[in-house]
Design a protein around this motif. Structure first.
Motif, PDB file in Angstrom:
ATOM      1  N   ALA A 392      -2.553   4.380  -2.437  1.00 34.42           N
ATOM      2  CA  ALA A 392      -2.430   3.764  -1.117  1.00 34.42           C
ATOM      3  C   ALA A 392      -3.646   4.076  -0.247  1.00 34.42           C
ATOM      4  CB  ALA A 392      -1.152   4.242  -0.436  1.00 34.42           C
ATOM      5  N   ALA A 393      -4.227   5.262  -0.421  1.00 38.04           N
ATOM      6  CA  ALA A 393      -5.404   5.630   0.366  1.00 38.04           C
ATOM      7  C   ALA A 393      -6.586   4.712   0.063  1.00 38.04           C
ATOM      8  CB  ALA A 393      -5.777   7.087   0.087  1.00 38.04           C
ATOM      9  N   ASP A 394      -6.760   4.345  -1.225  1.00 37.80           N
ATOM     10  CA  ASP A 394      -7.848   3.435  -1.582  1.00 37.80           C
ATOM     11  C   ASP A 394      -7.620   2.043  -1.006  1.00 37.80           C
ATOM     12  OD1 ASP A 394      -9.321   5.302  -3.025  1.00 37.80           O
ATOM     13  OD2 ASP A 394      -8.171   4.956  -4.850  1.00 37.80           O
ATOM     14  N   LEU A 395      -6.372   1.589  -1.019  1.00 38.12           N
ATOM     15  CA  LEU A 395      -6.080   0.255  -0.499  1.00 38.12           C
ATOM     16  C   LEU A 395      -6.300   0.170   1.007  1.00 38.12           C
ATOM     17  CD1 LEU A 395      -2.848  -0.621  -2.512  1.00 38.12           C
ATOM     18  CD2 LEU A 395      -5.143  -1.517  -2.861  1.00 38.12           C
ATOM     19  N   LEU A 396      -6.071   1.273   1.720  1.00 35.24           N
ATOM     20  CA  LEU A 396      -6.208   1.276   3.177  1.00 35.24           C
ATOM     21  C   LEU A 396      -7.611   1.634   3.636  1.00 35.24           C
ATOM     22  CD1 LEU A 396      -2.826   3.014   4.099  1.00 35.24           C
ATOM     23  CD2 LEU A 396      -3.373   0.574   4.200  1.00 35.24           C
ATOM     24  N   ARG A 397      -8.488   1.940   2.698  1.00 35.89           N
ATOM     25  CA  ARG A 397      -9.845   2.346   3.066  1.00 35.89           C
ATOM     26  C   ARG A 397     -10.569   1.164   3.715  1.00 35.89           C
ATOM     27  NH1 ARG A 397     -13.207   4.676  -1.731  1.00 35.89           N
ATOM     28  NH2 ARG A 397     -11.525   6.204  -1.581  1.00 35.89           N
ATOM     29  N   PRO A 398     -11.104   1.323   4.930  1.00 36.36           N
ATOM     30  CA  PRO A 398     -11.724   0.184   5.625  1.00 36.36           C
ATOM     31  C   PRO A 398     -13.128  -0.141   5.162  1.00 36.36           C
ATOM     32  CG  PRO A 398     -11.791   2.134   7.005  1.00 36.36           C
ATOM     33  CD  PRO A 398     -11.021   2.525   5.768  1.00 36.36           C
TER      34      PRO A 398
END
Length: 532
Positions: A392-398
């Motif tokens: 999830a952290a990679d998907l939310l990375r801007p």
């Protein structure tokens, strides 16, 4: 009177000269074609007669015999229509008898006398250039033929009437110009992929050295997206590579409008593809997916879902860089120097090893699924990388990831270094993947630190385990090994030294042959014999 017209037959990507001999003699009216012709060539007499009638010429009220020499060479395809028609026109006096002496002719005729495009014009043009002849081909194929050289005479008429008018001097056919595909669709970019930095690095290494690559991970982890972006970081085709790739595409009839492109091929066949579709073949032997991916990428998604026989048919072409199709009466070879990229799930359900997931069939779900791929084929794949599920952290990375253009610069720089290295050694190879075996130790010489690292990695990945016995389970001989230092026993493997029970001298007496192999991990003290 016998008129002669030169054309070609195709064996692989080579153009073999064929002499079309047309004779008009007294006898029953009709046209007879001899010379080991297939159905398409035999049907050409109907097309030729209709095209001549549409052009204002009538068939002679005599016997017309067409011989395709050499008579023992198989003749396939519809490109014999035009040479047969021009040979008949020369025999009738519609065009000068010696007008065709300096040309190689190929093309398919429509019933209205127009000339339709055919496959293989580029190899035919290169063959004509080697014979020091010109080429007469259909107008849509003219730009393709022009790539054979600036000093070859090329005529690209649209109809039989245009050919006759040209040789009579009432119409002049201009030479076609070579064409390149413009405005090709943009390739997908690596920046679209979030996370998977290790997989991206593996993709860059594979692109730099033209190495084969396999990616293993659960569904949705981005394996297919990564593979589809490999073409965006590969350098364009060189002049020699462009010619070889275009010749294969020409034979397969895949050169749209006769225009060439320097973009490397990317082929992604479905896992239901047959062996003939993969390596080539069929009633009329055509190049398969491997040859169509020559100097490019062959991407096999859902790798274990392919037929095992189809996958094993890739082994020899991966080694020799060519696909050989042998038939009873001839042998055809197509070049196939490819970069194989495969993607697969770790098990049938696709989620083996994922946190919180347990396969219903246990460890056998993963082992049985991966066993569909043979060891010799896996041995030909240089890089193997795990592609885990995206967090999830990679998907939310801007922030936006590195683009394909930035990676392509490094790949091109690495390839330039390799090309310079092998040119200095006098070798035709341009990438590390194609380095000759005799030069591997010289090119990839390890220092002391590198040798120590490899030895440490090998001891970690393949710990020694003494064999303590063999036994038979469900009709299979299994080799049993002693437990490791942690007390965890190593699973049995097929025993290749005991084809018969009486021939095995390492069978432990404590192993009952009738008990079921469960697939659960067992522990035992050091030196004990494992019983399940």
């Amino acid at each position: 009177m016998v008129s002669h017209v030169r054309t070609v037959a195709f064996q692989g990507i080579d153009a073999v000269p064929v002499d079309v001999q047309v004779m008009i003699a007294p006898g029953k009216m009709g046209m007879h074609i001899v010379g080991l012709a297939d159905k398409a060539v035999a049907e050409s007499r109907e097309r030729v007669q209709a095209a001549l009638h549409a052009s204002g010429l009538s068939m002679p009220v005599k016997k017309v015999t067409v011989n395709l020499a050499p008579a023992d060479l198989p003749k396939e395809g519809s490109h014999y229509d035009l040479p047969i028609a021009l040979g008949l026109m020369a025999a009738l006096g519609a065009i000068p008898g010696d007008a065709l002496n300096g040309f190689v002719v190929l093309g398919e005729l429509s019933l209205d006398g127009t000339i339709a495009s055919v496959a293989g014009v580029l190899p035919a043009a290169i063959g004509a250039h080697g014979m020091e002849r010109g080429l007469i081909c259909p107008a849509p194929c003219g730009p393709e033929a022009a790539w054979a050289g600036a000093d070859i005479e090329i005529l690209a008429p649209r109809s039989l009437i245009a050919v006759a008018n040209h040789f009579r001097g009432t119409q002049v056919l201009s030479r076609p110009q070579a064409a390149i595909q413009q405005g090709a669709a943009a390739l997908p970019d690596l920046a679209d992929i979030k996370g998977q930095e290790s997989a991206k690095r593996a993709l860059e290494v594979a692109a730099a050295g033209s190495h084969n690559l396999i990616m293993v991970g659960p569904p949705g982890s981005g394996k297919s997206m990564l593979a589809q972006r490999l073409s965006s970081i590969l350098p364009p085709l060189g002049p020699r590579e462009l010619l070889e790739v275009s010749m294969i595409q020409s034979i397969a009839g895949e050169l749209a409008g006769g225009k060439l492109t320097d973009r490397r091929p990317f082929r992604a066949p479905h896992h239901s593809a047959s062996m003939a579709a993969m390596v080539g073949g069929g009633l009329r032997v055509k190049p398969g997916e491997m040859s169509l991916a020559h100097h490019g990428v062959l991407f096999l998604d859902e790798f274990p879902e392919f037929n095992p026989q189809v996958l094993d048919s890739l082994r020899q072409p991966l080694e020799s860089a060519e696909c050989v199709i042998a038939r009873a009466n001839h042998r055809v070879s197509y070049p196939a120097r490819i970069q194989l990229v495969a993607a697969m799930n770790p098990c049938k359900c696709g989620m083996a090893g994922e946190p919180g997931h347990t396969c219903a069939r246990g460890p056998r779900c993963q082992s049985d699924y991966q066993a569909r791929i043979s060891g010799p084929l896996l041995d030909r794949i240089d890089l193997r990388v795990e592609v885990p599920a995206v967090s999830a952290a990679d998907l939310l990375r801007p922030s936006r990831a590195e683009t394909s253009a930035e990676v392509a610069v490094r790949v091109r720089r690495a390839r330039d270094i390799q090309t310079a290295r092998y040119e200095a050694l006098g070798i035709a190879s341009s990438t590390n993947a194609h380095c000759p075996t005799s030069l591997v130790e010289q090119v990839a010489h390890l220092d002391d630190a590198g040798t120590a690292l490899l030895r440490e990695a090998r001891s970690w990945a393949f710990p020694p385990a003494p064999i303590i016995g063999c036994s038979k389970s469900h009709g299979r001989w299994l080799t049993w090994t002693a437990p490791s230092a942690s007390g965890e026993c190593i699973w049995p493997k097929p025993c290749h030294t005991a084809p018969r029970r009486s021939a095995c001298r390492r069978r432990p007496d404590a192993r009952p042959s009738s008990q079921k192999l469960t697939g659960q991990t067992k522990t035992a003290p050091e030196g004990a014999v494992l019983n399940i």
